[in-house]
Design an enzyme around this catalytic site. Sequence first.
Site, short mmCIF file in Angstrom:
data_model
loop_
_atom_site.label_atom_id
_atom_site.label_comp_id
_atom_site.label_asym_id
_atom_site.label_seq_id
_atom_site.Cartn_x
_atom_site.Cartn_y
_atom_site.Cartn_z
N ASP A 170 0.82 -1.21 0.00
CA ASP A 170 0.00 0.00 0.00
C ASP A 170 0.85 1.26 0.00
O ASP A 170 0.33 2.36 -0.15
CB ASP A 170 -0.95 0.01 1.21
CG ASP A 170 -2.30 -0.58 0.87
OD1 ASP A 170 -2.53 -0.85 -0.32
OD2 ASP A 170 -3.13 -0.76 1.78
N ASP A 468 -10.53 -6.97 10.96
CA ASP A 468 -10.37 -8.40 11.16
C ASP A 468 -11.43 -8.96 12.11
O ASP A 468 -12.10 -9.94 11.81
CB ASP A 468 -8.96 -8.71 11.67
CG ASP A 468 -8.48 -7.72 12.72
OD1 ASP A 468 -9.26 -6.82 13.10
OD2 ASP A 468 -7.33 -7.83 13.17
#
Length: 574
Positions: A170, A468
Amino acid sequence: MSSTLCPSSVCCNYPKKSKPILFRNTLISHSSDMANNSYSPLFETKKAKGSLIYKFFSASVFVGIIFIWVYRATHVNEDGKLGSIGMLGAELWFGLYWILTQAHRWNRVHRQTFKDRLSQRYGNDLPGVDIFVCTADPTIEPPMMVINTVLSVMAYDFPPEKLSVYLSDDGGSDLTFYALLEASQFAKHWIPYCKKFKVEPRSPEAHFRSVSDEFESSQSQPLASVKKLYHEMENRIELAKKHGRKSKSGLLEHGGFSDWDSFVSQRDHDTILQILIDGRDAEAKDVEGCRLPTLVYLAREKRPQHSHNFKAGAMNALIRVSSKISNGPVILNVDCDMYSNNSQSVRDVLCFFLDEEKGHEIAFVQFPQNFHNLTKNDLYGSSLKVIADMDFHGLDGFGGPMYIGTGCFHRRDTLCGKKFTKGSMFEWSGNSVSGLEERINELASCTFENNTQWGHEIGLKYGVPVEDVITGLSIQCQGWKSVYFNPEQKGFLGVASTTLDQALVQHKRWSEGDFQILLSRYSPIWYGLSRISFGLVMGYCVYCFWAVNCFATLYYSIVPALYLLRGVSLFPQV
Ligand SMILES: O=c1ccn([C@@H]2O[C@H](COP(=O)(O)OP(=O)(O)O[C@H]3O[C@H](CO)[C@@H](O)[C@H](O)[C@H]3O)[C@@H](O)[C@H]2O)c(=O)[nH]1
Ligand SMILES: [Mn+2]
């Protein structure tokens, strides 16, 4: 191409003693002849020792808590009436919160796998595994650390043609790309070295740190030469860091760098996708002639006007891109600061997924987060010891641990929903690799997810800092189980926060994130209650109410002291 070409016996076929059950498309496929009596499970689940003693202890603590409540309710200090009522409130909260934490203690289980049975039953007929390594910033996450993680997972004891490693960058950093390019070359020496000498762990840096010089003579020479190669690579990467691409040397001429020509900034660039090792290519071999795992670099497209959804966005792009390259039915997700410390983890995990009786209900297998850089006194509790060695075993007893972002193996179809996996796979043969890359680039574009269910019903969920936990919860709410696997030889070792500011930032993010889940659509209370076991709801609530704990804690630690200044004690005289 069969791996029998490989001269070194250590990296090749495991013997197969019985007819394997072929693994086709889905993990659930059973073979009816397995239902006979000779079935022996691939894993077992045992209750933790000492649970009866714990239950007595816990009951005695509970009696103590009730005494405190009764005392408080019946003894109001006239001078500090308001203060006493507040104390009652705080103590009620602490007591109730303590009850929630019992979900982490009450029913702990431990898991054990039987990898020999897996090899006997399946040989090398195993499902493909796609490994996603996430990185976001080349200064905070140095490329050397990133490639150590990548190399450690490339060297898993697993058929290389079934293994594909994807690095999601990223940071869109050409330095990270260069480092990965270097790693793809170094892997040709590193992987055979690991397999030949059964090296553990398989992160080069960790290995060099752990071996002393008085090594068996047969290994000392190969060790010295692989170490030399490693340090040469390190030097080249350091040089590239210093001088950028101006320092012309070998790999810096790689055509892949042209993708950076249109690069504006970390937050504004096209998709960059490069298949550095194509595992299907018979020519992709290590120095011993064995096949290599696939290795892919991906920096998804980023534009300032499009929200990128952080790690969840990166993971979703990887899920799509990998589905067109390797489409492994099992996906492992690791953070770039967390290397594999156990070369057997993939086989361990397949013992859960491929177990003929219970495997079909398991959505993910979570390893604990362990760390290699803990300070002696671990002042800020970064080891997360209680969570790793206690709490998660407790959650496992009630249906399975949470997904905590790293060291977790998922079944692809539960992660991404059927809508996407149903689509047919690109035929690998006949597509030149570069052509393939172009067609996939679109899957990692900013606009691909517009008007789709990605980030909501498909893939990791957006909008919460702990993508998550909420993703794992929603999977469990769909009826899936998860497994907590905490073997003696730790599966992964990462970098813990060692300073106060790091620890505070991390805890703030986790506690805020978990609190947001409590208030979200997927709250364990109103969404989870009818879908997961009550024990698991309580277990999630421990984390979801963690932030709220601060009010009672602050009150308890400040108010009695202030009353003391006025000569009023809010605690009983002893
Ligand atoms: O835009 C982003 C931001 C982060 N990351 C990666 O995500 C991982 C985790 O980010 P980090 O900033 O290190 O967060 P931590 O608080 O250390 O991460 C813990 O908590 C997160 C949220 O619960 C989980 O996603 C992580 O796996 C878990 O290790 C790292 O590998 C990053 O490189 C990205 O890929 N893209
Ligand atoms: Mn981290």
